[in-house]
Design a protein around this motif. Structure first.
Motif, PDB file in Angstrom:
ATOM      1  N   VAL A 159       6.359  -9.175  -5.952  1.00  0.00           N
ATOM      2  CA  VAL A 159       6.201  -9.798  -7.268  1.00  0.00           C
ATOM      3  C   VAL A 159       6.331 -11.312  -7.192  1.00  0.00           C
ATOM      4  O   VAL A 159       5.948 -12.022  -8.111  1.00  0.00           O
ATOM      5  CB  VAL A 159       7.259  -9.218  -8.240  1.00  0.00           C
ATOM      6  N   CYS A 160       6.876 -11.832  -6.082  1.00  0.00           N
ATOM      7  CA  CYS A 160       7.054 -13.285  -5.975  1.00  0.00           C
ATOM      8  C   CYS A 160       5.718 -14.016  -5.915  1.00  0.00           C
ATOM      9  O   CYS A 160       5.659 -15.205  -6.212  1.00  0.00           O
ATOM     10  CB  CYS A 160       7.888 -13.632  -4.748  1.00  0.00           C
ATOM     11  N   GLU A 190      -1.795  -7.703  -8.171  1.00  0.00           N
ATOM     12  CA  GLU A 190      -0.782  -6.822  -8.759  1.00  0.00           C
ATOM     13  C   GLU A 190      -1.283  -5.389  -8.934  1.00  0.00           C
ATOM     14  O   GLU A 190      -0.493  -4.497  -9.245  1.00  0.00           O
ATOM     15  CB  GLU A 190      -0.310  -7.366 -10.110  1.00  0.00           C
ATOM     16  N   ASN A 191      -2.581  -5.173  -8.767  1.00  0.00           N
ATOM     17  CA  ASN A 191      -3.110  -3.808  -8.874  1.00  0.00           C
ATOM     18  C   ASN A 191      -2.559  -2.900  -7.782  1.00  0.00           C
ATOM     19  O   ASN A 191      -2.571  -1.680  -7.899  1.00  0.00           O
ATOM     20  CB  ASN A 191      -4.641  -3.822  -8.811  1.00  0.00           C
ATOM     21  N   GLU A 192      -2.114  -3.519  -6.705  1.00  0.00           N
ATOM     22  CA  GLU A 192      -1.492  -2.772  -5.614  1.00  0.00           C
ATOM     23  C   GLU A 192      -0.038  -3.224  -5.503  1.00  0.00           C
ATOM     24  O   GLU A 192       0.266  -4.384  -5.748  1.00  0.00           O
ATOM     25  CB  GLU A 192      -2.218  -3.038  -4.283  1.00  0.00           C
ATOM     26  N   VAL A 195      -6.916 -12.457  -5.023  1.00  0.00           N
ATOM     27  CA  VAL A 195      -7.358 -12.528  -3.629  1.00  0.00           C
ATOM     28  C   VAL A 195      -8.750 -11.921  -3.549  1.00  0.00           C
ATOM     29  O   VAL A 195      -9.209 -11.257  -4.475  1.00  0.00           O
ATOM     30  CB  VAL A 195      -6.398 -11.768  -2.682  1.00  0.00           C
ATOM     31  N   HIS A 196      -9.423 -12.160  -2.422  1.00  0.00           N
ATOM     32  CA  HIS A 196     -10.738 -11.559  -2.238  1.00  0.00           C
ATOM     33  C   HIS A 196     -10.564 -10.061  -1.986  1.00  0.00           C
ATOM     34  O   HIS A 196      -9.818  -9.639  -1.094  1.00  0.00           O
ATOM     35  CB  HIS A 196     -11.483 -12.202  -1.072  1.00  0.00           C
ATOM     36  N   LYS A 197     -11.233  -9.253  -2.786  1.00  0.00           N
ATOM     37  CA  LYS A 197     -11.039  -7.806  -2.738  1.00  0.00           C
ATOM     38  C   LYS A 197     -11.433  -7.214  -1.395  1.00  0.00           C
ATOM     39  O   LYS A 197     -10.764  -6.309  -0.877  1.00  0.00           O
ATOM     40  CB  LYS A 197     -11.838  -7.141  -3.860  1.00  0.00           C
ATOM     41  N   GLY A 198     -12.500  -7.705  -0.813  1.00  0.00           N
ATOM     42  CA  GLY A 198     -12.950  -7.169   0.469  1.00  0.00           C
ATOM     43  C   GLY A 198     -11.927  -7.399   1.565  1.00  0.00           C
ATOM     44  O   GLY A 198     -11.611  -6.482   2.345  1.00  0.00           O
ATOM     45  N   SER A 199     -11.396  -8.616   1.631  1.00  0.00           N
ATOM     46  CA  SER A 199     -10.365  -8.920   2.629  1.00  0.00           C
ATOM     47  C   SER A 199      -9.125  -8.081   2.395  1.00  0.00           C
ATOM     48  O   SER A 199      -8.512  -7.568   3.338  1.00  0.00           O
ATOM     49  CB  SER A 199     -10.013 -10.412   2.575  1.00  0.00           C
ATOM     50  N   PHE A 200      -8.756  -7.953   1.123  1.00  0.00           N
ATOM     51  CA  PHE A 200      -7.563  -7.191   0.778  1.00  0.00           C
ATOM     52  C   PHE A 200      -7.735  -5.715   1.125  1.00  0.00           C
ATOM     53  O   PHE A 200      -6.810  -5.069   1.643  1.00  0.00           O
ATOM     54  CB  PHE A 200      -7.253  -7.362  -0.711  1.00  0.00           C
ATOM     55  N   ASN A 201      -8.917  -5.168   0.875  1.00  0.00           N
ATOM     56  CA  ASN A 201      -9.178  -3.768   1.204  1.00  0.00           C
ATOM     57  C   ASN A 201      -9.078  -3.510   2.705  1.00  0.00           C
ATOM     58  O   ASN A 201      -8.548  -2.490   3.145  1.00  0.00           O
ATOM     59  CB  ASN A 201     -10.562  -3.352   0.700  1.00  0.00           C
ATOM     60  N   ARG A 202      -9.603  -4.448   3.484  1.00  0.00           N
ATOM     61  CA  ARG A 202      -9.525  -4.270   4.939  1.00  0.00           C
ATOM     62  C   ARG A 202      -8.073  -4.316   5.408  1.00  0.00           C
ATOM     63  O   ARG A 202      -7.654  -3.511   6.252  1.00  0.00           O
ATOM     64  CB  ARG A 202     -10.338  -5.348   5.654  1.00  0.00           C
TER      65      ARG A 202
END
Length: 618
Positions: free
Chosen positions: A85-86, A78-80, A97-104
């Motif tokens: 919202v679902c 939710e930080n992004e 989620v894993h932050k590294g994967s999400f950042n990529r």
């Protein structure tokens, strides 16, 4: 899956599904596209072939994947404001989620023409695919497009050797949206990557950074950085750290729950070995099999085996196809058909039919599934039988249309010949039925997606909207104190839960896409309407007394005004049944008192006054 000897299929569904997925050629085609994009050194690739579009993501870089600001690299989605919202839990807790994967994924989404290219595809189906860390990006991309889908297109995700992506809440949300079947994760027996995020990231970061360039060179990628750490030493450290954590999870060691990784499997996992493959979609069973399939790795070949299993999915798929055509016989296997199915799955996954712990994990998953299926079958029969009780209440509701309505007409009667007696018996029987369902769901003896299934949400909502008004009337007729039905502990738990199920479904993409009403509802949407009305009626004597004594209007008048606003909101949304406007109904009684207490200026400003004056519901 039925465990009875006469009715259970000889071969397990998991193995048959793996045969189907492998034999159709889609895995080979997807792996081919992944290898192509990896060698080209681009962040993603799009290719259309025979009506199917392949969107692939490579790996072999830990630039984004390294995360040091949390123990397991977890990140609040939710930080992004990228994901809908679902994707949150039923208790409104956010998915992690894993932050590294999400950042990529964010980098690809925001700094390239990725969105425009995918949305411009003409294919009827899109397969998002990735290898290793690219598989995690493919999973997130699939989720993004699923919740943004604007036209009729099928989305599917296939990953090879992908790390875990999200926590149990993410899995719960995906199940609620009915998306779990869109994810297939292919995992080789000794591929360390799908298991590695079960260990704290700080314990695996150093060996992982050393190993990633080695994977790149094995797949023919030259533009990868080198490292001075011994590859064998790095593999050994990584394997030991991960195995220690998977063992704790698989064997449920006591006192270890506080240090468990938040990540959980999502979707279907196809476990592969040189003996074949089998599919599992039970999250807990997958979690345990991630350990049991890996624990027998020979230490003297650890580095070579880990590397080849992570980078050699092409050869693995060839071996799987051959073994499906020439299956290995199972020695010393029991004659029970279900046990044969379990043994076949264990053999094809390379675990071995004699591994009792792995066998127990699959048997337990099967038993849970069987119990859930049997419970659903019984509930379906009970639901059919209870339709007669719903019909009884419906008949009574129709009978009262010319009077004050079924809420106001209902009285607690004990004489068998009276209609209210039979309606009260039907009300009581239906309450017990839904009490049992709610209890079973809370005890987790029903499928995990039970409370998201349209059949049960619709049945529960119809019951609640039709019958709760009678529960409210029964409460006010029999209560022994002056407390409101809406006060803590008074409203039956079943109604609270059934309303929660409906609201959760409304938070899904399908629920949010509902069209506005064009006519009034047949049943008032807020099943607590009559309780709110009863509270407003009880406030009326206080209002009259205050006016007689020329006192300033206090909170009681404010409460009546708030009820007016509430009623108007429901009228505006057409979420109210017109039977509430019957001349002798409680609402009309309230309205008669309420409007007498208002000033002349109120009449010109109140939309409800105009609506009632012109009888606009007719």
């Amino acid at each position: 899956m039925d465990f009875d000897f006469q009715t259970t299929p000889r071969f397990s569904v998991g193995r048959e599904l793996a045969i189907l997925i492998t034999s159709c050629g889609i895995l080979d085609k997807t792996w081919e596209e992944i290898c192509h994009v990896a060698k080209n050194g681009v962040e993603f690739s799009l290719k259309e072939d025979e009506g199917v579009a392949y969107v692939t993501f490579p790996s072999f870089s830990t630039e984004d994947f390294n995360v040091t600001d949390s123990r397991y690299g977890e990140y609040n989605i939710e930080n992004e404001k990228i994901i809908s919202v679902c994707l949150k839990g039923t208790d409104d807790k956010p998915a992690l989620v894993h932050k590294g994967s999400f950042n990529r994924f964010l980098r690809i989404l925001e700094s390239s023409d990725f969105k425009a290219k995918v949305q411009g595809l003409k294919a009827q189906a899109i397969i998002f695919a990735g290898h290793s860390m690219g598989g995690a990006v493919a999973t997130l991309a699939t989720l993004w497009f699923l919740q943004k889908k604007a036209r009729n297109m099928s989305y599917f995700c296939i990953t090879f050797g992908s790390p875990l992506v999200g926590n149990a809440i993410l899995g719960e949300a995906i199940g609620r949206e009915d998306w779990a079947g869109k994810f297939c994760h292919v995992v080789s027996k000794y591929d360390i990557v799908p298991r590695m995020l079960l260990a704290p990231f700080e314990s695996i970061a150093k060996p992982l950074n050393a190993i990633v360039p080695h994977w790149g060179r094995m797949m023919g990628i030259n533009n990868v950085a080198t490292t001075h750490l011994s590859i064998s030493e790095a593999y050994k450290t990584l394997f030991e750290k991960v195995l220690q954590c998977t063992s704790t999870i698989a064997n449920n060691y006591p006192g270890q729950s506080g240090v468990r990784s938040p990540y959980r499997p999502i979707g279907t996992y196809m476990f592969c070995s040189t003996q074949g493959a089998a599919c599992i979609d039970n999250s807990e069973a997958v979690l345990k099999m991630l350990h049991f399939t890996m624990e027998g790795m020979p230490s003297e070949q650890l580095a070579v085996t880990c590397a080849s299993d992570h980078t050699g999915y092409g050869q693995m798929l060839e071996a799987i196809t051959k073994n499906f055509l020439n299956p290995t016989p199972i020695a010393n296997c029991a004659t029970d058909s279900f046990e044969i199915g379990i043994a076949l799955e264990l053999e094809t996954m390379g675990v071995g039919a004699q591994n009792q712990h792995a066998s127990l994990a699959l048997i337990q998953a099967g038993k849970v599934k069987k119990e859930q299926d049997m419970n659903i079958e019984k509930l379906n029969e009970d639901l059919s039988r209870n339709q007669s009780h719903m019909a009884e209440v419906e008949w009574y509701k129709g009978k009262c249309k010319k009077g004050s309505g079924y809420y106001d007409s209902f009285k607690v009667r004990h004489d068998v010949g009276n209609p209210e007696y039979h309606v009260n018996m039907a009300r009581d029987s239906l309450g017990k039925f839904w009490d049992d369902i709610v209890e079973m769901e809370e005890k987790h003896v029903l499928p995990s997606d039970f409370s998201f299934q349209n059949k049960w949400i619709n049945a529960g909502t119809a019951y609640r909207r039709l019958v709760e008004p009678l529960d409210i009337k029964y409460y006010y007729c029999t209560r022994k104190d002056n407390k409101s039905y809406l006060s803590a502990g008074k409203r039956p738990h079943r109604h609270i839960v059934l309303e929660k199920w409906m609201k959760e479904k409304d938070q899904t993409r399908i629920g949010r896409d509902k069209k506005e009403r064009t006519k009034f509802a047949s049943l008032t949407v807020d099943s607590c309407f009559w309780a709110r009305l009863q509270d407003a009626l009880q406030a009326l004597p206080n209002l009259q007394q205050e006016q007689d004594q020329h006192q300033v209007m206090n909170a009681s008048l404010q409460e009546s005004q708030e009820f007016e606003n509430y009623v108007w909101g429901m009228i505006r949304d057409k979420s109210i049944s017109v039977e509430i406007f019957l001349k002798e109904s409680s609402l009309m009684i309230w309205w008669g008192y309420h409007r007498q207490l208002q000033s002349p200026q109120w009449r010109s400003n109140s939309p409800l006054f105009n609506f009632m004056a012109y009888e606009s519901w007719k």
